[in-house]
Scaffold this motif. Structure first.
Motif, short mmCIF file in Angstrom:
data_model
loop_
_atom_site.label_atom_id
_atom_site.label_comp_id
_atom_site.label_asym_id
_atom_site.label_seq_id
_atom_site.Cartn_x
_atom_site.Cartn_y
_atom_site.Cartn_z
N ASP A 53 0.82 -1.20 -0.08
CA ASP A 53 0.01 0.06 -0.08
C ASP A 53 1.03 1.44 -0.07
O ASP A 53 0.55 2.33 -0.86
CB ASP A 53 -0.96 -0.07 1.39
CG ASP A 53 -2.03 -1.10 0.96
OD1 ASP A 53 -2.29 -1.57 0.08
OD2 ASP A 53 -2.51 -1.39 2.22
N ARG A 56 2.56 1.85 -3.30
CA ARG A 56 1.56 2.43 -4.18
C ARG A 56 1.31 3.72 -4.02
O ARG A 56 1.24 4.69 -5.12
CB ARG A 56 0.13 1.51 -4.23
CG ARG A 56 -0.80 1.93 -5.24
CD ARG A 56 -2.02 1.10 -5.13
NE ARG A 56 -2.53 1.01 -3.82
CZ ARG A 56 -2.53 -0.07 -3.21
NH1 ARG A 56 -1.82 -1.09 -3.43
NH2 ARG A 56 -3.17 0.13 -1.95
N ASP A 57 1.23 4.19 -2.79
CA ASP A 57 1.05 5.66 -2.62
C ASP A 57 2.12 6.50 -3.07
O ASP A 57 1.97 7.72 -3.69
CB ASP A 57 0.63 5.71 -0.90
CG ASP A 57 -0.79 5.19 -0.50
OD1 ASP A 57 -1.63 4.99 -1.61
OD2 ASP A 57 -0.98 4.88 0.60
N GLU A 59 4.32 5.93 -4.90
CA GLU A 59 4.52 6.01 -6.43
C GLU A 59 3.45 6.99 -7.25
O GLU A 59 3.76 7.79 -8.16
CB GLU A 59 4.41 4.51 -7.17
CG GLU A 59 4.73 4.57 -8.68
CD GLU A 59 4.47 3.11 -9.26
OE1 GLU A 59 4.70 2.76 -10.42
OE2 GLU A 59 3.93 2.21 -8.56
N THR A 60 2.37 6.73 -6.64
CA THR A 60 1.13 7.75 -7.19
C THR A 60 1.64 9.30 -7.18
O THR A 60 1.29 10.01 -7.73
CB THR A 60 -0.34 7.45 -6.41
OG1 THR A 60 -0.50 6.08 -6.99
CG2 THR A 60 -1.44 8.22 -7.09
N SER A 61 2.10 9.67 -5.67
CA SER A 61 2.50 10.82 -5.40
C SER A 61 3.56 11.41 -6.33
O SER A 61 4.09 12.62 -6.00
CB SER A 61 2.84 10.91 -3.91
OG SER A 61 1.85 10.50 -3.28
N GLU A 65 9.48 5.52 -8.08
CA GLU A 65 9.12 4.99 -9.37
C GLU A 65 9.64 3.33 -9.41
O GLU A 65 10.49 3.00 -8.78
CB GLU A 65 9.58 5.60 -10.69
CG GLU A 65 11.35 5.55 -10.56
CD GLU A 65 11.88 6.30 -11.61
OE1 GLU A 65 11.16 6.96 -12.52
OE2 GLU A 65 13.22 6.35 -11.83
#
Length: 208
Positions: A53, A56-57, A59-61, A65
């Motif tokens: 989790d 993923r957070d 990477e989204t921000s 990478e």
């Protein structure tokens, strides 16, 4: 993403990296890019689903990478250039933590690789004269080396090159010396450290 609802740089930064484990993930990736399994090993106590989790957070921000490792098709995680800018605030927090570290590990987990970030962060603001030096660090486990140049310090696995001296001590002692919270003379008197080789080099770096 949870929001504090405040137009404040600190609040918005904490929205990205303030969750539990996020900065420790960044710490691991400041040491080196890592595969998922490497991160599990380097973050004792984290649950696998929580790590997934958090990755993923982040990477989204745009903090980290995913990319293919150089050896084959294995995916590894790395900091983006923006994420790598967290080095300076993390190093500042390491220096700020010195009073919290004086009591020793008290049963907490420790991995030698964490010294790769902590020791340079502690030395960089204390040591004004930085002659070229190579000091082995034996703290239990694979031997490490501390190298200094006029541009800064680096800690990593011993690469086989000649060392000026070798220091044997536990991690708490090494951190105390690097922070200036423990003098080399006191450490020697208390039997906390052993030095082989040129002690003057050790004093130049760790007793500044």
């Amino acid at each position: 993403m949870r929001s504090y609802g405040q137009y404040c740089g600190l609040a918005r930064s904490l929205e990205v990296v303030g969750d539990r484990w996020n900065l420790l993930i960044v710490r691991q990736l400041l040491i080196a890019p890592a595969r998922y399994r490497d991160l599990i090993d380097g973050l004792p106590g984290i649950a696998t689903n929580l790590l997934a989790d958090r990755l993923r957070d982040l990477e989204t921000s745009g903090v980290i990478e995913r990319r293919l490792a150089s050896a084959g098709s294995v995916v590894e995680y790395a900091l983006t250039p923006w994420g790598a800018e967290l080095r300076r605030p993390i190093e500042s927090l390491i220096r700020w933590s010195t009073p919290l570290m004086l009591r020793g590990p008290e049963g907490d987990s420790f991995r030698p690789e964490w010294l790769a970030l902590a020791v340079p962060a502690l030395l960089d603001t204390r040591v004004e004269v930085r002659p070229s030096a190579a000091i082995g660090l034996e703290i239990g486990g694979p031997p490490l080396q501390l190298r200094s140049t006029p541009s800064g310090f680096a800690v990593g696995p011993h690469d086989g090159r000649a060392l000026d001296a070798t220091v044997r001590a536990d991690p708490a002692c090494i951190l105390g010396l690097a922070a200036g919270a423990l003098t080399l003379s006191d450490a020697r008197a208390l039997g906390l450290v052993e030095i082989d080789g040129d002690e003057s080099v050790v004093r130049t770096v760790l007793a500044a």
